[in-house]
Write a protein that holds these residues in place. Structure first.
Motif, mmCIF file in Angstrom:
data_model
loop_
_atom_site.group_PDB
_atom_site.id
_atom_site.type_symbol
_atom_site.label_atom_id
_atom_site.label_comp_id
_atom_site.label_asym_id
_atom_site.label_seq_id
_atom_site.Cartn_x
_atom_site.Cartn_y
_atom_site.Cartn_z
ATOM 1 N N UNK A 180 0.834 -1.204 0.000
ATOM 2 C CA UNK A 180 0.000 0.000 0.000
ATOM 3 C C UNK A 180 0.870 1.254 0.000
ATOM 4 N N UNK A 181 1.962 1.237 0.741
ATOM 5 C CA UNK A 181 2.875 2.383 0.742
ATOM 6 C C UNK A 181 3.518 2.563 -0.625
ATOM 7 N N UNK A 182 3.885 1.458 -1.267
ATOM 8 C CA UNK A 182 4.445 1.538 -2.618
ATOM 9 C C UNK A 182 3.434 2.116 -3.597
ATOM 10 N N UNK A 183 2.182 1.742 -3.411
ATOM 11 C CA UNK A 183 1.126 2.279 -4.280
ATOM 12 C C UNK A 183 0.979 3.783 -4.084
ATOM 13 N N UNK A 184 1.083 4.243 -2.849
ATOM 14 C CA UNK A 184 0.976 5.674 -2.585
ATOM 15 C C UNK A 184 2.096 6.435 -3.293
ATOM 16 N N UNK A 185 3.311 5.914 -3.211
ATOM 17 C CA UNK A 185 4.439 6.570 -3.876
ATOM 18 C C UNK A 185 4.237 6.573 -5.384
ATOM 19 N N UNK A 233 6.604 15.847 -1.159
ATOM 20 C CA UNK A 233 6.018 16.111 0.157
ATOM 21 C C UNK A 233 4.604 15.571 0.290
ATOM 22 N N UNK A 234 3.970 15.211 -0.818
ATOM 23 C CA UNK A 234 2.562 14.772 -0.868
ATOM 24 C C UNK A 234 1.630 15.830 -0.298
ATOM 25 N N UNK A 235 2.029 17.092 -0.400
ATOM 26 C CA UNK A 235 1.256 18.205 0.138
ATOM 27 C C UNK A 235 1.191 19.310 -0.897
ATOM 28 N N UNK A 236 -0.011 19.849 -1.177
ATOM 29 C CA UNK A 236 -0.096 20.986 -2.104
ATOM 30 C C UNK A 236 0.649 22.180 -1.535
ATOM 31 N N UNK A 237 1.402 22.866 -2.382
ATOM 32 C CA UNK A 237 2.205 23.993 -1.894
ATOM 33 C C UNK A 237 1.325 25.102 -1.354
ATOM 34 N N UNK A 238 0.245 25.416 -2.073
ATOM 35 C CA UNK A 238 -0.725 26.410 -1.607
ATOM 36 C C UNK A 238 -1.894 26.374 -2.552
ATOM 37 N N UNK A 239 -2.990 26.992 -2.151
ATOM 38 C CA UNK A 239 -4.170 27.023 -2.999
ATOM 39 C C UNK A 239 -3.875 27.736 -4.304
ATOM 40 N N UNK A 240 -3.155 28.852 -4.209
ATOM 41 C CA UNK A 240 -2.887 29.606 -5.421
ATOM 42 C C UNK A 240 -1.927 28.883 -6.332
ATOM 43 N N UNK A 241 -0.994 28.124 -5.739
ATOM 44 C CA UNK A 241 -0.075 27.369 -6.581
ATOM 45 C C UNK A 241 -0.823 26.313 -7.369
ATOM 46 N N UNK A 242 -1.629 25.519 -6.683
ATOM 47 C CA UNK A 242 -2.346 24.469 -7.372
ATOM 48 C C UNK A 242 -3.455 25.015 -8.253
ATOM 49 N N UNK A 243 -3.899 26.242 -7.979
ATOM 50 C CA UNK A 243 -4.950 26.848 -8.783
ATOM 51 C C UNK A 243 -4.397 27.558 -10.005
ATOM 52 N N UNK A 246 7.102 8.956 0.887
ATOM 53 C CA UNK A 246 8.492 8.630 0.543
ATOM 54 C C UNK A 246 9.307 8.226 1.771
ATOM 55 N N UNK A 247 8.894 8.679 2.944
ATOM 56 C CA UNK A 247 9.520 8.249 4.193
ATOM 57 C C UNK A 247 8.701 7.151 4.841
ATOM 58 N N UNK A 248 7.385 7.240 4.701
ATOM 59 C CA UNK A 248 6.509 6.240 5.311
ATOM 60 C C UNK A 248 6.795 4.836 4.782
ATOM 61 N N UNK A 249 7.271 4.737 3.542
ATOM 62 C CA UNK A 249 7.576 3.423 2.980
ATOM 63 C C UNK A 249 8.636 2.722 3.822
ATOM 64 N N UNK A 250 9.590 3.481 4.360
ATOM 65 C CA UNK A 250 10.618 2.873 5.205
ATOM 66 C C UNK A 250 10.038 2.459 6.557
ATOM 67 N N UNK A 251 9.066 3.216 7.048
ATOM 68 C CA UNK A 251 8.388 2.823 8.279
ATOM 69 C C UNK A 251 7.671 1.498 8.091
#
Length: 442
Positions: A131-136, A421-431, A257-262
């Motif tokens: 599942x972690x590999x799938x996320x990556x 980071x699996x995180x959107x940088x900001x609303x305006x960036x993604x928009x 990317x770090x969770x896969x090692x966990x």
């Protein structure tokens, strides 16, 4: 929600929903099944990719394989039935079958060390790793489809710039022709203007051909060999400031990317427990009934056995698995350093691209546009040469190309950062790709 079927973590779900929903905010809704579609937006491209990418669907079969392993791991030791014949078809006193002894037995193994639980835990941990590999893989695919989408959007802006240059070249040729016919300019300037017009037309044709190839590359992401669209929607020049590097470092620690090692560490810990369980020897038992024809009697039989020194024989395997656990910890620390470096590189490239965009838009292109108009009028008045007019126009075109390439680079590095980071940088960036019509270079 697109990612609900993928059972991704909340972080990935948040980013995917953010990318698909927020990124599709002000765009027209995707018409995925419309065969007449000519334009698509990023939301549609992501939906198509997630629905059809074989690189994601393969994990479904990997999980099914693990489910099969889990069923096997949950089985207790099997019962074995046996039959044994003795003293038959011999010679002399034991000839024939009159003294045959027949034994019917049941046998099995009594496991010690909670081996069944250890096997089940190990197999469940394998499922979490998959599942972690799938996320990556999902993050990588989202980033790749975004990068290809940006390539198409940037190429559309480049075509607009080349068409502007072609229109200017046509106007220049017509103006030069009038001056040549009036005897105000030498004839060779008309030939140079004609060559410049042909080159401008070639630039447009080459850019349009490149656009077709980039559109095919984008459509291949969801397995479409013959794209049913010829344009993408978005505003290439809507860009937001980058977050700080310290913020990105905090985000990447919680990324897949770090969770896969966990998850791999948990799998290895389950492997260690499995090795520990193997240190305890299992008890084999046998029970049955024996028929002795020679004396016409029946009796019960039973037996047990256990290997000696099982713990010593398994010591090497246990130490190996312990060492592998330590190796994973070091690999995780190394992965963090690698991700930190990748984030630093991507952020540096994006900040440089943003600086270029800002400078080109505010301090380079406006003066060049004004200079182009002044040189044009000066040429028509006979005060400047044709070469100065063409040179100024070429500088303006080069600045517009640099602006487009810088905006493309800023968007692509943002996609890289979000993938890490699996995180959107900001609303305006993604928009930034959300506006309903492609922006034209000014």
């Amino acid at each position: 929600m697109i990612f609900s079927s993928l059972k991704c973590s909340m972080r990935i779900s948040a980013w995917a929903i953010f990318t698909v929903a927020a990124v599709g905010g002000s765009l027209a809704r995707a018409q995925v099944d419309n065969s007449d579609v000519k334009q698509i937006n990023l939301e549609s491209a992501i939906k198509r990719t997630l629905a059809n990418a074989p690189f994601l669907h393969e994990f479904t079969f990997k999980q099914k394989a693990v489910e099969g392993e889990l069923k096997t791991a949950a089985l207790k030791p099997e019962l074995q039935a046996g039959i044994e014949l003795e003293n038959f078809l011999g010679t002399g006193e034991v000839s024939g079958i009159k003294d045959t002894e027949i034994t019917l037995t049941l046998s099995s193994v009594i496991e010690f060390g909670d081996k069944l639980s250890a096997r089940s835990s190990f197999t469940s941990a394998k499922s979490q790793v998959i599942e972690a590999q799938k996320q990556i893989r999902t993050l990588d695919i989202l980033a790749e489809v975004t990068r290809r989408y940006i390539d198409v959007l940037a190429q559309q802006a480049m075509i607009d710039a080349y068409k502007d240059a072609q229109s200017l070249a046509m106007y220049t040729y017509q103006s030069v022709t009038k001056r040549v016919e009036a005897g105000a300019s030498p004839a060779f300037e008309q030939q140079r203007a004609s060559a410049s017009l042909a080159r401008a037309r070639l630039d447009v044709l080459t850019a349009e051909q490149t656009l077709k190839g980039l559109i095919k590359s984008l459509a291949i992401m969801w397995g479409e060999q013959f794209p049913r669209f010829n344009q993408v929607e978005g505003d290439l020049f809507a860009l937001s400031p980058s977050p700080s590097l310290s913020v990105l470092f905090e985000q990447v620690v919680n990324s897949p990317n770090i969770d896969i090692y966990t998850q791999e560490t948990r799998l290895q810990e389950a492997q260690v427990r499995l090795s520990q369980a193997a240190n305890q020897a299992d008890l084999s038992w046998t029970a049955g009934i024996r028929r002795m024809n020679g004396i016409d009697e029946t009796a019960f039989v039973a037996g047990v056995s256990m290997p000696l020194f099982a713990g010593d024989r398994n010591l090497g395997e246990f130490e190996k698995q312990q060492a592998m656990l330590g190796l994973l910890e070091q690999q995780q620390q190394g992965a963090k350093l690698t991700l930190y470096h990748q984030l630093n590189t991507a952020l540096m490239a994006r900040d440089n691209a943003l600086l270029n965009v800002q400078t080109l838009q505010s301090a380079i292109i406006p003066p060049l546009e004004e200079a182009s108009s002044l040189v044009e009028q000066a040429y028509l008045d006979g005060r400047y040469s044709f070469l100065e007019w063409v040179s100024t126009s070429q500088e303006l075109l080069s600045a517009k190309q640099a602006l487009i390439q810088s905006a493309r680079l800023a968007h692509q590095r943002a996609a890289d950062i979000e993938s890490l980071t699996s995180t959107p940088m900001s609303l305006s960036t993604s928009s930034s790709l959300l506006h309903s019509s492609p922006s034209k270079t000014q």
